[in-house]
Design an enzyme around this catalytic site. Structure first.
Site, mmCIF file in Angstrom:
data_model
loop_
_atom_site.group_PDB
_atom_site.id
_atom_site.type_symbol
_atom_site.label_atom_id
_atom_site.label_comp_id
_atom_site.label_asym_id
_atom_site.label_seq_id
_atom_site.Cartn_x
_atom_site.Cartn_y
_atom_site.Cartn_z
ATOM 1 N N GLU A 8 48.546 15.991 23.634
ATOM 2 C CA GLU A 8 49.783 15.472 24.228
ATOM 3 C C GLU A 8 49.703 13.964 24.450
ATOM 4 O O GLU A 8 50.719 13.295 24.566
ATOM 5 C CB GLU A 8 50.053 16.167 25.568
ATOM 6 C CG GLU A 8 48.998 15.884 26.629
ATOM 7 C CD GLU A 8 49.271 16.555 27.969
ATOM 8 O OE1 GLU A 8 50.259 17.278 28.108
ATOM 9 O OE2 GLU A 8 48.445 16.348 28.888
ATOM 10 N N ASP A 10 40.759 18.811 31.871
ATOM 11 C CA ASP A 10 40.687 17.686 30.934
ATOM 12 C C ASP A 10 39.239 17.339 30.563
ATOM 13 O O ASP A 10 39.005 16.666 29.568
ATOM 14 C CB ASP A 10 41.357 16.450 31.543
ATOM 15 C CG ASP A 10 42.863 16.624 31.643
ATOM 16 O OD1 ASP A 10 43.412 17.433 30.874
ATOM 17 O OD2 ASP A 10 43.473 15.964 32.495
ATOM 18 N N GLY A 36 45.906 17.149 27.716
ATOM 19 C CA GLY A 36 44.831 16.161 27.734
ATOM 20 C C GLY A 36 45.415 14.774 27.613
ATOM 21 O O GLY A 36 45.649 14.283 26.527
ATOM 22 N N ARG A 37 45.638 14.169 28.758
ATOM 23 C CA ARG A 37 46.361 12.904 28.811
ATOM 24 C C ARG A 37 45.638 11.791 28.044
ATOM 25 O O ARG A 37 46.190 11.197 27.121
ATOM 26 C CB ARG A 37 46.496 12.502 30.274
ATOM 27 C CG ARG A 37 47.295 11.276 30.571
ATOM 28 C CD ARG A 37 47.369 11.113 32.082
ATOM 29 N NE ARG A 37 47.985 12.291 32.680
ATOM 30 C CZ ARG A 37 49.308 12.516 32.703
ATOM 31 N NH1 ARG A 37 50.122 11.629 32.180
ATOM 32 N NH2 ARG A 37 49.784 13.592 33.258
#
EC number: 2.7.1.90
Lengths: 395, 395
Positions: A240, A141, A184-185
Site C-alpha cells: 500500500e 508492519d 505496510g506503510r
C-alpha cells in the site's frame, strides 16, 4: 535500584491491533500476578486515552480461563488508540498514576507507543517519581528497530501467504492479471511475505513491489507484460505504501491520522489505480484484470495465527513484567533469534530511545536487483516465523 | 435404459472456483474408477474450452494420494472457464466426444454450467447419441434453484463469518465506521452469513444490506447514524450487488464477462462509494471511516473450509457418477436437508432445466422488515452449514 518498586501497574494497548496483541496482555498480567510487589493490575481502556479519563478495568482478579480466551482473540481487548500525548497530557497521565499509586506502566504498541513510553519515562526521572515504564513491541508492519522481528507480524504474514496461495490457484484456474494490495506503510515486510505462497516455479506472486524501492509505472507495465508472455497470467503483490521517485504515494485518499500518517488502508483506491495501469499495458487487448486490497483482515482474521508468533507475543509480555520488577529500568523488549533451524529465540531489553520514533525497513539483501521480487535470504528470514503452510495439490 | 452406457467420461470445472470444487472432482473420479463400464476418465482443462481444443488430462491412473491433496486445494485444479458455448461450439463438443468415445459428461459449476450441460444433453437426445450428462452443483453464491444449498457456499460463508468476527473486534478496539463489501451478484446469501459473527448483542455487523432489497442512500445514512448513536461505532456488511430502486448497481466499473454479467468483484469502487456516503452522513464531524472489499479471498482462502461443505462437495461428485451409471438419465445433483440438529443431508437428482439459467435469491423470511438485517430463521438455516466458530474472548 536497591529496593524493588512496589505499587500498582497499568497496562495499555496502542496503535493498529494484531491477532496476538492479547497474548502480550495476558502474558504480562499473569506474570504480574506472581509478583508480590505489584499490588494491583489496571488495564487502561483505549491506551493513553483511558489513563487520561481514569477508565480502567481491574485485571487483578479476572479468571485465568477468561484471560486465556482473550489471549486467543484478535484485536486489542482493552481497546486501542492512536493518540500521541503532548506535554500537558503526559503531566495529566502522571497525576493519574500518582493518585492510583501506579509504579509500573506497560505499553503494548509500535514505535509511536515506544515514543510515548519514552516521554513518560523521562518525565518520571525528572520528577524523581520512582517508576518503571516498559514498552512491549507489537506491529504487523515488522518495522521496529533493534528487534529481529515484531510480535504480530508473523501471523499477518501468515495470512498474506495463505491468501496468495489460494488466490494464485484461483488465478491459475481463471487466467488473467491479479493485483493484491498488502498493508505496510513504509516497510515491505508484509508484502514480501507473499513470496512464501510459492511452491513451484510457476506459482505467484510473480512480481512483488515494496515501498523500499521507487515504483516506476513504465517498469511495472513492462514487468507485467513479461510475466504474461511467459505464463499467460500474472499475480502481483503491491505494498500500500509504494511511491514514485519523488516520494509521492501512487494512490491515497489524502486523509491523515493523529500521528500525521496518511491513510492508505481502508480504501480500494491503489488497487483500482494499479488495475487501470495494467489495462494500459495491453492496449487494444481484452485482458482480465482484477485487484483486491486485503485490508484489515490481515491484522484481525482469526484462526490463522502463527504458533511462533503466539508464543513470542506471550513471551514479550511476560518478560517485560519480570524485567521491570527485577531491575526497575525502563526499556523496550526485543527479540533475538538464536537459530532458524530449528527456530528459537529469546528476549532482551533495548533502550526506549533506540526504538521510539524512527522505524526501520527491509534490508537491501532481502530485495532483488530489479526491485520487483525478494531474495532467498528473505525467505530464510521469514519462513520460520510464519511456520509450515499447507501443500497445494495439482494435476 | 436397458443396458448401461459404456465408454469414457469427461469431467470439467466451470465458473468462479471455490475451496471445495476439487472435492467434487475427486469424488467423481474415485467413484468412476469403481465403475467397470467407465473405460477412461478425461479431465477437461478449463471446462468447455478444453473440450473444444481436446485438451484433456488423463485422470484414470493418478495416485489417490495426489488426488486427495488436490481435493483439499482451493480453486479448480483442472482450470475453469467462463464460456457459454453457442450452437456451433456444442456441435464441436459432440464431435470431440464421439471421437474419444465419451459417453458420460460431468460439469461442475453454477446455473450457467447447468445450462451448458442442458444444451448438450438435449443435443445428444436429438442426435440419438447414447450419452449422459450430469451437472454437479458449485457456487459460493448459493443461488441455485431446487437444492437446499450449494457446495462451495458454506466455506465462503465461513470465511465471511470469521472475517467479520475479527474485524468487529478490530473496530471495537479502534472505534469508527467500517464497511465490508461481500461477494454475491444477485443473492445476499454470502453477505447474510456475516450475521454469524455476532456472539453478543453489541457485536457487529450492525447493518446488513442485501441485493434482495432496494438500497436507499438516505435510509443507509440514517441507519448508520442510529447505530453510531447507540454503540459509538458501526460495522456494515454490504453485498457487492446492492442496487437502487431502478435496479442500477450502486457502484460498478461497467466491465462485463462473456455471460453478460457486469463486473462487481475485483475492484474497491463500491466500498469507497459507501465510505464516502458515510462521511456525508456526519457533516462537519471527524469520523473514522474505512471500507474493505473482501474480494477473491472469499472463494479461495485455504484452511477455513467448512467440514460439512467439504463432505457434501465430495458427496455430490460421487453421487453424480453413481446416478449416471445406474440410470443413464441426465440431471443436476441437489442436496436435501434431512435435519438441522444434528445436521444431516442427502443427494437427489433434479432435471437440468430446473436449475439452468435462472438463479434464486434469499427468501423473504430470512430478511428483516427494515431490510437492513437478517432473521433468526436465516441463522437457523445457515449455522449448521458453516459449523462451529471460535469463541471471542472479552474483558
Amino acid at each position: 535500584m536497591a529496593t524493588k518498586l512496589s505499587g500498582k501497574m497499568v497496562i495499555g494497548q496502542s496503535g493498529g491491533p494484531t491477532v496476538v496483541i492479547n497474548q502480550s496482555l495476558v502474558g504480562a498480567v499473569l506474570a504480574a500476578r506472581k509478583q508480590s510487589n505489584i499490588t494491583g493490575i489496571l488495564g487502561a481502556r483505549h491506551g493513553i486515552a483511558g489513563i487520561l479519563k481514569e477508565d480502567f478495568i481491574d485485571l487483578t482478579t479476572q479468571s485465568v480461563e477468561q484471560l486465556e480466551l482473550v489471549a486467543t482473540t484478535p484485536a486489542a481487548a482493552l481497546g486501542s488508540v492512536r493518540l500521541k500525548p503532548g506535554q500537558a497530557e503526559c503531566e495529566k497521565v502522571f497525576e493519574v498514576f500518582r493518585k492510583h499509586d501506579v509504579r509500573y506502566f506497560f505499553y503494548i504498541g509500535g514505535n509511536d507507543s515506544a515514543e510515548t513510553a519514552h516521554i513518560i519515562a523521562e518525565m518520571a526521572k525528572q520528577a524523581n517519581y520512582d517508576f518503571c515504564t516498559v514498552h512491549i513491541p507489537k506491529t504487523i508492519d515488522n518495522d521496529l528497530k533493534v528487534t529481529d522481528h515484531c510480535p504480530g507480524y508473523a501471523s499477518a504474514a501468515r495470512f498474506v501467504a495463505l491468501a496468495f496461495m489460494g488466490d494464485d490457484r484461483d488465478n491459475r484456474a481463471l487466467e488473467g492479471i491479479k493485483v493484491n494490495v498488502v498493508m505496510g506503510r513504509n516497510a515491505g515486510f508484509l508484502t514480501a511475505a507473499s513470496a512464501l505462497a510459492r511452491q513451484e516455479e510457476r506459482d505467484g506472486p510473480h512480481l512483488i513491489y515494496l515501498p523500499e524501492r521507487v515504483f516506476d509505472v513504465d517498469k511495472f507495465k513492462q514487468d507485467v507484460r513479461a510475466v504474461v508472455a511467459k505464463y499467460g497470467r500474472c499475480v502481483v503483490a503491491a505494498s500500500e505504501g509504494i511511491s514514485d521517485k519523488d516520494g509521492n504515494p501512487i494512490s491515497t485518499t489524502g486523509e491523515r491520522d493523529s500521528h500525521g500518517n496518511i491513510q492508505l488502508s481502508g480504501t480500494g483506491a491503489l488497487g483500482d489505480t494499479l488495475a487501470a495501469l495494467v489495462k494500459e499495458a495491453f492496449p487494444g487487448q481484452k485482458v482480465r484484470v482484477r485487484a483486491d486490497t486485503f485490508g484489515y483482515l490481515q491484522r484481525s482474521f482469526p484462526t490463522i495465527v502463527s504458533a511462533v508468533d503466539a508464543k513470542e507475543a506471550r513471551m514479550v509480555g511476560d518478560y517485560a513484567v519480570n524485567h521491570a520488577v527485577a531491575t526497575g529500568e525502563p526499556g523496550s523488549v526485543a527479540i533475538r533469534r538464536l537459530s532458524s533451524k530449528p527456530y528459537s529465540s529469546e528476549c532482551f531489553i533495548t533502550p526506549l530511545s533506540s526504538v521510539a520514533r524512527e522505524a526501520t525497513a527491509m534490508k537491501d539483501e532481502y530485495i532483488n536487483a530489479a526491485g520487483n521480487d525478494v531474495t532467498q535470504a528473505w525467505l530464510d528470514y521469514v519462513a520460520p516465523l510464519v511456520g509450515e503452510l499447507p501443500k497445494m495439490g495439482r494435476l
